[in-house]
Design a protein around this motif. Structure first.
Motif, PDB file in Angstrom:
ATOM      1  N   ALA A 362     -15.510 -48.412  42.115  1.00 39.58           N
ATOM      2  CA  ALA A 362     -16.374 -49.266  41.615  1.00 39.58           C
ATOM      3  C   ALA A 362     -17.580 -49.618  42.793  1.00 39.58           C
ATOM      4  O   ALA A 362     -18.695 -49.890  42.232  1.00 39.58           O
ATOM      5  N   SER A 363     -17.366 -49.472  43.735  1.00 38.16           N
ATOM      6  CA  SER A 363     -18.183 -49.726  45.126  1.00 38.16           C
ATOM      7  C   SER A 363     -19.054 -48.713  45.306  1.00 38.16           C
ATOM      8  O   SER A 363     -20.000 -48.861  46.198  1.00 38.16           O
ATOM      9  N   PHE A 364     -18.909 -47.505  44.681  1.00 37.88           N
ATOM     10  CA  PHE A 364     -19.577 -46.367  45.137  1.00 37.88           C
ATOM     11  C   PHE A 364     -20.729 -46.172  44.091  1.00 37.88           C
ATOM     12  O   PHE A 364     -20.342 -46.008  42.608  1.00 37.88           O
ATOM     13  N   ASP A 365     -21.801 -45.594  44.289  1.00 45.40           N
ATOM     14  CA  ASP A 365     -22.896 -45.460  43.330  1.00 45.40           C
ATOM     15  C   ASP A 365     -22.670 -43.996  42.755  1.00 45.40           C
ATOM     16  O   ASP A 365     -22.840 -42.805  43.424  1.00 45.40           O
ATOM     17  N   SER A 366     -22.368 -44.120  41.570  1.00 42.80           N
ATOM     18  CA  SER A 366     -22.103 -42.690  40.752  1.00 42.80           C
ATOM     19  C   SER A 366     -23.276 -41.850  40.613  1.00 42.80           C
ATOM     20  O   SER A 366     -23.159 -40.777  40.049  1.00 42.80           O
ATOM     21  N   SER A 367     -24.391 -42.149  40.857  1.00 44.13           N
ATOM     22  CA  SER A 367     -25.507 -41.518  40.612  1.00 44.13           C
ATOM     23  C   SER A 367     -25.950 -40.678  41.857  1.00 44.13           C
ATOM     24  O   SER A 367     -26.619 -39.703  41.799  1.00 44.13           O
ATOM     25  N   ILE A 368     -25.402 -40.852  43.070  1.00 44.23           N
ATOM     26  CA  ILE A 368     -25.376 -40.155  44.085  1.00 44.23           C
ATOM     27  C   ILE A 368     -24.633 -38.938  44.200  1.00 44.23           C
ATOM     28  O   ILE A 368     -23.610 -38.760  43.506  1.00 44.23           O
ATOM     29  N   ARG A 369     -25.473 -37.798  44.582  1.00 41.81           N
ATOM     30  CA  ARG A 369     -24.911 -36.355  44.693  1.00 41.81           C
ATOM     31  C   ARG A 369     -23.805 -36.262  45.841  1.00 41.81           C
ATOM     32  O   ARG A 369     -24.147 -36.834  46.805  1.00 41.81           O
ATOM     33  N   ILE A 370     -22.829 -35.630  45.414  1.00 37.31           N
ATOM     34  CA  ILE A 370     -21.768 -35.545  46.553  1.00 37.31           C
ATOM     35  C   ILE A 370     -21.710 -34.055  46.839  1.00 37.31           C
ATOM     36  O   ILE A 370     -21.673 -33.055  45.793  1.00 37.31           O
ATOM     37  N   TYR A 371     -21.282 -33.405  47.860  1.00 34.10           N
ATOM     38  CA  TYR A 371     -21.069 -32.003  48.455  1.00 34.10           C
ATOM     39  C   TYR A 371     -19.744 -31.965  49.027  1.00 34.10           C
ATOM     40  O   TYR A 371     -19.601 -31.915  50.300  1.00 34.10           O
ATOM     41  N   PRO A 372     -18.424 -31.886  48.177  1.00 39.72           N
ATOM     42  CA  PRO A 372     -17.176 -31.963  48.889  1.00 39.72           C
ATOM     43  C   PRO A 372     -17.001 -30.323  49.139  1.00 39.72           C
ATOM     44  O   PRO A 372     -17.666 -29.426  48.565  1.00 39.72           O
ATOM     45  N   ASN A 373     -15.737 -30.295  49.976  1.00 35.61           N
ATOM     46  CA  ASN A 373     -15.350 -29.059  50.228  1.00 35.61           C
ATOM     47  C   ASN A 373     -13.767 -28.884  50.213  1.00 35.61           C
ATOM     48  O   ASN A 373     -13.119 -30.091  50.221  1.00 35.61           O
ATOM     49  N   PHE A 374     -13.120 -27.780  49.623  1.00 37.56           N
ATOM     50  CA  PHE A 374     -11.824 -27.964  49.559  1.00 37.56           C
ATOM     51  C   PHE A 374     -10.824 -28.330  50.594  1.00 37.56           C
ATOM     52  O   PHE A 374     -11.291 -27.635  51.664  1.00 37.56           O
ATOM     53  N   GLN A 379      -4.466 -30.390  46.440  1.00 38.62           N
ATOM     54  CA  GLN A 379      -5.305 -30.330  45.153  1.00 38.62           C
ATOM     55  C   GLN A 379      -6.186 -31.328  45.154  1.00 38.62           C
ATOM     56  O   GLN A 379      -6.289 -32.282  44.656  1.00 38.62           O
ATOM     57  N   ARG A 380      -7.357 -31.170  46.366  1.00 41.77           N
ATOM     58  CA  ARG A 380      -8.327 -32.143  46.361  1.00 41.77           C
ATOM     59  C   ARG A 380      -9.423 -31.394  47.085  1.00 41.77           C
ATOM     60  O   ARG A 380      -9.323 -30.141  47.854  1.00 41.77           O
ATOM     61  N   LEU A 381     -10.658 -32.105  47.372  1.00 40.44           N
ATOM     62  CA  LEU A 381     -11.611 -31.727  48.094  1.00 40.44           C
ATOM     63  C   LEU A 381     -11.915 -33.041  48.801  1.00 40.44           C
ATOM     64  O   LEU A 381     -11.767 -34.279  48.545  1.00 40.44           O
ATOM     65  N   LEU A 382     -12.777 -32.763  49.834  1.00 43.39           N
ATOM     66  CA  LEU A 382     -13.267 -34.063  50.765  1.00 43.39           C
ATOM     67  C   LEU A 382     -14.984 -34.150  50.988  1.00 43.39           C
ATOM     68  O   LEU A 382     -15.389 -32.930  50.822  1.00 43.39           O
ATOM     69  N   TYR A 383     -15.494 -35.164  50.725  1.00 50.27           N
ATOM     70  CA  TYR A 383     -16.877 -35.271  51.159  1.00 50.27           C
ATOM     71  C   TYR A 383     -17.095 -36.639  51.895  1.00 50.27           C
ATOM     72  O   TYR A 383     -16.248 -37.468  51.982  1.00 50.27           O
ATOM     73  N   GLY A 384     -18.269 -36.613  52.737  1.00 53.11           N
ATOM     74  CA  GLY A 384     -18.862 -37.658  53.360  1.00 53.11           C
ATOM     75  C   GLY A 384     -19.955 -38.215  52.808  1.00 53.11           C
ATOM     76  O   GLY A 384     -20.877 -37.546  52.381  1.00 53.11           O
ATOM     77  N   SER A 385     -19.924 -39.571  52.690  1.00 54.02           N
ATOM     78  CA  SER A 385     -21.271 -40.314  52.253  1.00 54.02           C
ATOM     79  C   SER A 385     -21.410 -41.580  53.110  1.00 54.02           C
ATOM     80  O   SER A 385     -20.566 -42.572  53.196  1.00 54.02           O
ATOM     81  N   GLY A 386     -22.703 -41.588  53.629  1.00 55.55           N
ATOM     82  CA  GLY A 386     -22.922 -42.888  54.742  1.00 55.55           C
ATOM     83  C   GLY A 386     -21.866 -42.785  55.525  1.00 55.55           C
ATOM     84  O   GLY A 386     -21.828 -41.675  56.450  1.00 55.55           O
ATOM     85  N   LYS A 387     -21.216 -43.972  55.915  1.00 56.51           N
ATOM     86  CA  LYS A 387     -20.382 -43.896  56.961  1.00 56.51           C
ATOM     87  C   LYS A 387     -18.925 -43.925  56.431  1.00 56.51           C
ATOM     88  O   LYS A 387     -17.949 -44.636  57.036  1.00 56.51           O
ATOM     89  N   ALA A 388     -18.591 -43.063  55.424  1.00 54.34           N
ATOM     90  CA  ALA A 388     -17.318 -43.070  54.820  1.00 54.34           C
ATOM     91  C   ALA A 388     -16.859 -41.681  54.561  1.00 54.34           C
ATOM     92  O   ALA A 388     -17.769 -40.981  54.205  1.00 54.34           O
ATOM     93  N   LEU A 389     -15.706 -41.470  54.433  1.00 55.00           N
ATOM     94  CA  LEU A 389     -15.020 -40.441  53.898  1.00 55.00           C
ATOM     95  C   LEU A 389     -14.472 -40.638  52.720  1.00 55.00           C
ATOM     96  O   LEU A 389     -13.751 -41.654  52.136  1.00 55.00           O
ATOM     97  N   PHE A 390     -14.569 -39.513  51.655  1.00 53.57           N
ATOM     98  CA  PHE A 390     -13.702 -39.714  50.328  1.00 53.57           C
ATOM     99  C   PHE A 390     -12.970 -38.474  50.094  1.00 53.57           C
ATOM    100  O   PHE A 390     -13.495 -37.314  50.293  1.00 53.57           O
ATOM    101  N   GLU A 391     -11.775 -38.615  49.400  1.00 53.32           N
ATOM    102  CA  GLU A 391     -11.311 -37.520  48.585  1.00 53.32           C
ATOM    103  C   GLU A 391     -11.317 -37.413  47.242  1.00 53.32           C
ATOM    104  O   GLU A 391     -11.387 -38.673  46.652  1.00 53.32           O
ATOM    105  N   LEU A 392     -11.536 -36.372  46.709  1.00 51.32           N
ATOM    106  CA  LEU A 392     -11.864 -36.026  45.356  1.00 51.32           C
ATOM    107  C   LEU A 392     -10.765 -35.230  44.886  1.00 51.32           C
ATOM    108  O   LEU A 392     -10.802 -34.074  45.228  1.00 51.32           O
ATOM    109  N   ASN A 393      -9.653 -35.755  44.031  1.00 53.80           N
ATOM    110  CA  ASN A 393      -8.808 -34.752  43.375  1.00 53.80           C
ATOM    111  C   ASN A 393      -9.099 -33.971  42.395  1.00 53.80           C
ATOM    112  O   ASN A 393     -10.075 -34.288  41.652  1.00 53.80           O
TER     113      ASN A 393
END
Length: 685
Positions: A362-374, A379-393
């Motif tokens: 809920a705290s992440f702006d879903s209109s921002i483009r993300i550029y994850p890598n495997f 079974q996930r990808l990882l991306y950085g946005s601002g000062k945070a890391l996120f995993e995308l399953n």
């Protein structure tokens, strides 16, 4: 752990996965939970309330959430809303599962057949029992890959630390080298490789250019990437196709480690643009590329130079492509027509293995483009946005990763053999600076109007020129500030996924209109606000010479609308087009710059090109003042255009660190100036 077989599909409830004909589809956990709820009461009508209570428990959701889950299940189980042969809708009551359910317990190898019509289902049931028994033997092998474990990082180490910007680091397939670029000047970079054992760095390219999108061949012998050929020479004419065109090139990696190489061209960019190359086999590279103004996944054969479509979806605006040799999967992300982001997983042959809407926190702006890598091991990808890391399953679920970061991080890549990752780490610092408006006194000596160690942008003088309003991330996130001397005061307190887009002073100089991606507000100088628009997907707020109207852009039904907003809240659409910048001169009269950089004038619905301006290449953003337009050319010349007489004048070439024009006052010009852009590559373990 149990598995279910429904309509010849194998459902693994622990992995949220449906297998059919050697293909796997990963669905959101809630969707699988709805199926499990129906399967337990096969043949019975399960009410909407019972399903919502069981699946979503104490969470308040709308009936649409259940309807969407049922629609996803029907698609996954080979059913549809018309035939309803698998899941049947009972009007105003609920749903029922109409086909037999076979329960398989892999640990005990027992089976339990649940069905209503024994005669009708006898033969399929026998086949399903046999399939379930076979799965109990092969299940350990077929589903041997463990669930993704939580990522934990505790150490951050700098891998590069020169005086120039460095980024886009990737590991060689053997994990021995780190490849990255060094940015030297405008449109000039170099490729480098660092031996992680000896810490020796080698220059890979012979001449400077602009590079992006690094990818290794499967054997690790070649390094492919995109090179912008517009860097070789810049035309005075506006040539959007060349300016943004990238050639697909490659170098011999082993040879380049010994002597810098000149890249050889694999595919020249002509009428199409290419993005995110991914080397699949020795002679095939996948890219995102344009075709009929639509991005598709294309596969390029480097032997016969043939190009074929691997994947396209007219309902999605694709923007990123990634490939994992370990998973043998391509990941494609794009926006759907509702503005949501969709993750599509493809096999190298182009078959759709899974497709899920990305479920952001809920705290992440879903209109921002993300550029994850495997992640090669999960079974996930990882991306950085601002000062945070996120995993995308793979199921589309996004989870934040706890890590104390003090600067922005992006361009995340995994080491092929360890749990370490690399990322580009750094800060961006720009100030708002001014210079005399007298044309013969314009120089490259500027006076700072706002100073911090973060970016200041979007600056505007108040109409009485007592104040300067601007957008700054000096407190951690972009907020609107204003200053009237040595002190600056924050006006807004925008939080969560909402983000500031632009500002515009009221003609009285006593308030500011602020546009965010969620609403349009009017603030007074004490920080009190009222909502002007809250039901539109706002894309921009532009200058207006009318004290009674604002000029805004918003998105509706997959189109951008440029419209005026009156003080009474009335919207009037002027035209439907996406713009970089615009100014409202009077009712039904405006000038705008389109996404290609061309200028147009609109008078009473008639659109006319400003042909004199369009003979030159310009940066985005311009300012109108007293019948003149001011802006910067691509070569950083300050220019002025007389609207009435269509006269174009180059005034002075400014330093390369002057990024854009911000405002024009009675006595001074305001610009955004780059102070520093620190980038280094770090390893996180």
């Amino acid at each position: 752990m149990r598995q279910i077989i429904i309509n010849e599909r194998i459902i693994d409830t622990a992995r949220n996965q449906i297998s059919y004909k050697n293909q796997q589809l990963i669905l959101p956990p809630k969707v699988i939970a709805v199926l499990y709820c129906l399967a337990k009461r096969q043949g019975q009508v399960v009410s909407h309330d019972d399903m919502i209570d069981e699946v979503w428990k104490s969470v308040v959701v709308s009936p649409n959430s259940l309807q969407r889950a049922i629609a996803e299940l029907r698609k996954a189980l080979g059913d549809d809303g018309k035939s309803q042969s698998v899941i049947k809708t009972h009007s105003k009551q609920g749903y029922s599962l109409e086909v037999p359910v076979l329960w398989c317990d892999r640990q005990t190898q027992s089976t339990d057949v649940v069905h209503r019509d024994t005669k009708k289902a006898a033969k399929p049931a026998l086949l399903l029992v046999f399939a379930c028994i076979m799965i109990s033997f092969i299940g350990v092998f077929y589903f041997a890959k463990p669930q993704s474990e939580a990522l934990e990082f505790t150490q951050l180490t700098s891998l590069t630390a020169s005086d120039v910007q460095e980024g886009a680091g990737i590991f060689s397939p053997d994990g021995k080298y780190l490849v990255f670029y060094r940015h030297l000047a405008h449109c000039e970079s170099e490729l480098w490789a660092k031996d992680l054992a000896s810490e020796q760095a080698s220059k890979l390219t012979q001449s400077g250019a602009k590079f992006t999108g690094f990818t290794f061949s499967p054997d690790g012998k070649k390094l492919g990437f995109l090179q912008n050929r517009a860097c070789e020479q810049e035309s005075n004419e506006y040539d959007h196709a060349v300016k943004n065109c990238w050639d697909l090139v490659a170098i011999d990696f082993a040879e380049a480690l010994n002597n810098p190489q000149t890249p050889h061209v694999l595919k020249t960019c002509k009428s199409t643009k290419m993005y995110h190359p991914q080397w699949l086999t020795s002679d095939s590279i996948a890219t995102l590329e344009t075709q009929s103004n639509q991005l598709r996944v294309a596969i390029h054969n480097t032997s016969d130079h043939q190009v074929d479509t691997l994947f396209e979806d007219k309902n999605l605006h694709l923007y990123v492509l990634r490939y994992s040799p370990t998973h043998q999967l391509l990941a494609v992300i794009g926006f759907n027509k509702e503005g949501g982001q969709v993750l599509s997983l493809l096999t190298p042959s182009g078959e759709l293995a899974a497709q899920n809407i990305i479920d952001f926190p809920a705290s992440f702006d879903s209109s921002i483009r993300i550029y994850p890598n495997f992640d090669p091991d999960s079974q996930r990808l990882l991306y950085g946005s601002g000062k945070a890391l996120f995993e995308l399953n793979f199921d589309g679920k996004v989870k934040p990763i706890t890590l104390p970061l003090y600067q922005d991080i992006y361009s995340i890549n995994f080491h092929p053999h360890t749990n370490a990752i690399v990322g580009t780490y750094g800060t961006y610092d720009s100030d708002l600076v001014s210079v005399s408006i007298e044309l013969d006194k314009v120089s490259n000596v500027f006076v700072s109007q706002s100073r911090s160690t973060r970016r200041e942008w979007g600056g505007q003088f108040s109409p009485d020129e007592k104040y300067l309003a601007f957008i700054s991330s000096r407190n951690g996130s972009d907020q609107v500030w204003f200053s009237g001397g040595t002190q600056s005061k924050r006006i807004t307190q925008i939080k969560g996924p909402e983000r500031v887009l632009a500002l515009q002073w009221l003609q009285t100089s006593k308030g500011i209109i602020v546009a965010t991606n969620q609403a349009l507000y009017q603030y007074d100088l004490r920080g009190q606000r009222r909502v002007l628009v809250s039901d539109k997907d706002i894309e921009g707020l532009y200058r207006s010479r009318l004290p009674t109207h604002s000029l805004i852009a918003y998105r509706e039904r997959d189109e951008t609308h440029l419209a005026t907003l009156s003080l009474e809240g009335k919207l009037e659409i002027l035209l439907k087009t996406a713009v970089q910048d615009a100014v409202l001169l009077k009712p039904q009269s405006l000038i705008y710059q389109d996404l290609k950089g061309h200028f147009w004038r609109v008078e009473q619905g008639q659109v006319v090109a400003l042909s004199v301006l369009n003979q030159h290449a310009h940066k985005a953003q311009f300012i109108e003042r007293d019948g003149f337009l001011y802006g910067l050319s691509s070569a950083n010349w300050l220019w002025r255009y007389d609207i009435k007489h269509a006269h174009y004048q180059l005034i002075k070439k400014l330093d390369a660190n002057i990024l854009s024009i911000a405002d024009v006052g009675d006595s001074q010009l305001l610009f955004e100036k780059l102070i520093s852009q620190q980038k280094e590559i770090v390893m996180i373990e």
